[in-house]
Design a protein around this motif. Structure first.
Motif, mmCIF file in Angstrom:
data_model
loop_
_atom_site.group_PDB
_atom_site.id
_atom_site.type_symbol
_atom_site.label_atom_id
_atom_site.label_comp_id
_atom_site.label_asym_id
_atom_site.label_seq_id
_atom_site.Cartn_x
_atom_site.Cartn_y
_atom_site.Cartn_z
ATOM 1 N N ARG A 1 0.898 -1.124 0.102
ATOM 2 C CA ARG A 1 0.040 -0.053 -0.084
ATOM 3 C C ARG A 1 0.946 1.030 0.110
ATOM 4 N N ALA A 2 1.950 1.401 0.771
ATOM 5 C CA ALA A 2 2.723 2.382 0.857
ATOM 6 C C ALA A 2 3.543 2.576 -0.430
ATOM 7 N N HIS A 3 3.931 1.681 -1.067
ATOM 8 C CA HIS A 3 4.573 1.796 -2.299
ATOM 9 C C HIS A 3 3.815 2.289 -3.362
ATOM 10 N N LEU A 4 2.421 1.595 -3.519
ATOM 11 C CA LEU A 4 1.422 2.190 -4.322
ATOM 12 C C LEU A 4 1.189 3.678 -4.250
ATOM 13 N N ASN A 5 1.021 4.153 -2.969
ATOM 14 C CA ASN A 5 0.890 5.432 -2.483
ATOM 15 C C ASN A 5 1.862 6.531 -3.011
ATOM 16 N N ARG A 6 3.185 5.914 -2.463
ATOM 17 C CA ARG A 6 4.376 6.843 -2.952
ATOM 18 C C ARG A 6 4.307 6.903 -4.409
ATOM 19 N N GLY A 7 4.305 5.705 -5.208
ATOM 20 C CA GLY A 7 4.537 5.912 -6.666
ATOM 21 C C GLY A 7 3.447 6.712 -7.195
ATOM 22 N N ALA A 8 2.194 6.974 -6.706
ATOM 23 C CA ALA A 8 1.059 7.748 -7.416
ATOM 24 C C ALA A 8 1.502 9.102 -7.104
ATOM 25 N N ILE A 9 2.028 9.386 -6.218
ATOM 26 C CA ILE A 9 2.513 10.766 -6.036
ATOM 27 C C ILE A 9 3.663 11.098 -7.046
ATOM 28 N N ALA A 10 4.511 10.134 -7.131
ATOM 29 C CA ALA A 10 5.772 10.412 -7.987
ATOM 30 C C ALA A 10 5.025 10.636 -9.457
ATOM 31 N N LEU A 11 4.053 9.901 -9.745
ATOM 32 C CA LEU A 11 3.497 9.924 -11.074
ATOM 33 C C LEU A 11 2.756 11.318 -11.537
ATOM 34 N N SER A 12 2.355 11.534 -10.392
ATOM 35 C CA SER A 12 1.381 12.870 -10.563
ATOM 36 C C SER A 12 1.975 13.909 -11.654
ATOM 37 N N PRO A 13 2.920 14.490 -11.242
ATOM 38 C CA PRO A 13 3.554 15.662 -11.882
ATOM 39 C C PRO A 13 4.213 15.179 -13.406
ATOM 40 N N ARG A 14 4.253 13.957 -13.467
ATOM 41 C CA ARG A 14 5.002 13.548 -14.606
ATOM 42 C C ARG A 14 4.125 13.114 -15.935
ATOM 43 N N ILE A 15 2.847 13.027 -15.652
ATOM 44 C CA ILE A 15 1.936 12.532 -16.746
ATOM 45 C C ILE A 15 0.800 13.592 -16.900
ATOM 46 N N LYS A 16 0.878 14.488 -17.682
ATOM 47 C CA LYS A 16 -0.303 15.219 -18.080
ATOM 48 C C LYS A 16 -1.066 14.672 -19.476
ATOM 49 N N ASP A 17 -0.534 13.703 -20.218
ATOM 50 C CA ASP A 17 -1.217 13.093 -21.341
ATOM 51 C C ASP A 17 -0.728 11.761 -21.754
ATOM 52 N N LEU A 18 -1.236 11.071 -22.574
ATOM 53 C CA LEU A 18 -0.559 9.626 -22.950
ATOM 54 C C LEU A 18 0.873 9.675 -23.336
ATOM 55 N N SER A 19 1.235 10.657 -24.173
ATOM 56 C CA SER A 19 2.422 10.626 -24.603
ATOM 57 C C SER A 19 3.616 10.922 -23.497
ATOM 58 N N ASP A 20 3.258 11.348 -22.405
ATOM 59 C CA ASP A 20 4.131 11.703 -21.224
ATOM 60 C C ASP A 20 4.226 10.278 -20.666
ATOM 61 N N PHE A 21 2.983 9.403 -20.564
ATOM 62 C CA PHE A 21 3.191 7.970 -20.165
ATOM 63 C C PHE A 21 4.115 7.155 -21.069
ATOM 64 N N TYR A 22 3.882 7.295 -22.259
ATOM 65 C CA TYR A 22 4.844 6.508 -23.124
ATOM 66 C C TYR A 22 6.303 6.877 -23.053
ATOM 67 N N GLU A 23 6.622 8.128 -22.855
ATOM 68 C CA GLU A 23 8.066 8.722 -22.559
ATOM 69 C C GLU A 23 8.538 8.236 -21.331
ATOM 70 N N LEU A 24 7.590 8.325 -20.394
ATOM 71 C CA LEU A 24 7.950 7.601 -18.992
ATOM 72 C C LEU A 24 8.274 6.201 -19.113
ATOM 73 N N VAL A 25 7.531 5.286 -19.523
ATOM 74 C CA VAL A 25 7.719 3.949 -19.678
ATOM 75 C C VAL A 25 9.076 3.681 -20.571
ATOM 76 N N LYS A 26 9.576 4.448 -21.684
ATOM 77 C CA LYS A 26 10.707 4.330 -22.367
ATOM 78 C C LYS A 26 11.645 4.726 -21.616
#
Length: 124
Positions: free
Chosen positions: A94-119
């Motif tokens: 639960r702690a890792h899931l929540n900490r990771g969600a907070i880390a994703l928040s500023p990094r993904i504004k659209d689908l291309s951001d997610f794609y770039e993050l995965v790369k």
């Protein structure tokens, strides 16, 4: 040993909702990625930093067919952090899931951001 239902924080629930509205990605997929992001961090997340006022996610929904992989990942991390899986498995997931969600928040504004993050993460 099995995962139990995980109740995410209200902040993580909002984050997943916002990201979904911009990308179409479902919260369970975002949560899986968030867990991996957090597991990479060297520090141990503090479960007390995250309330349990968000929605509850069943393990079969959260992990899908990859539950065994996530079990192996979290068990490896608990061993690394010298935490007893019998006592900390679900709390630290639960702690890792929540900490990771907070880390994703500023990094993904659209689908291309997610794609770039995965790369990016694949090349680390």
């Amino acid at each position: 040993m099995k995962f139990s239902r995980i109740r995410i924080s209200s902040r993580s629930q909002r984050t997943f909702g916002e990201i979904k509205s911009h990308t179409g990605l479902t919260p369970n997929l975002l949560a899986r990625f968030a867990i991996c992001i957090s597991l990479k961090e060297k520090s141990i997340p503090n479960p007390d930093e995250f309330n349990e006022e968000g929605s509850e996610i069943a393990p079969n929904v959260l992990f899908g067919e990859y539950e065994e992989i996530y079990m192996a990942l979290i068990l490896n991390r608990l061993k690394q952090d010298k935490l007893d899986p019998e006592n900390y498995l679900n709390e630290m997931m639960r702690a890792h899931l929540n900490r990771g969600a907070i880390a994703l928040s500023p990094r993904i504004k659209d689908l291309s951001d997610f794609y770039e993050l995965v790369k990016e993460e694949r090349n680390v």
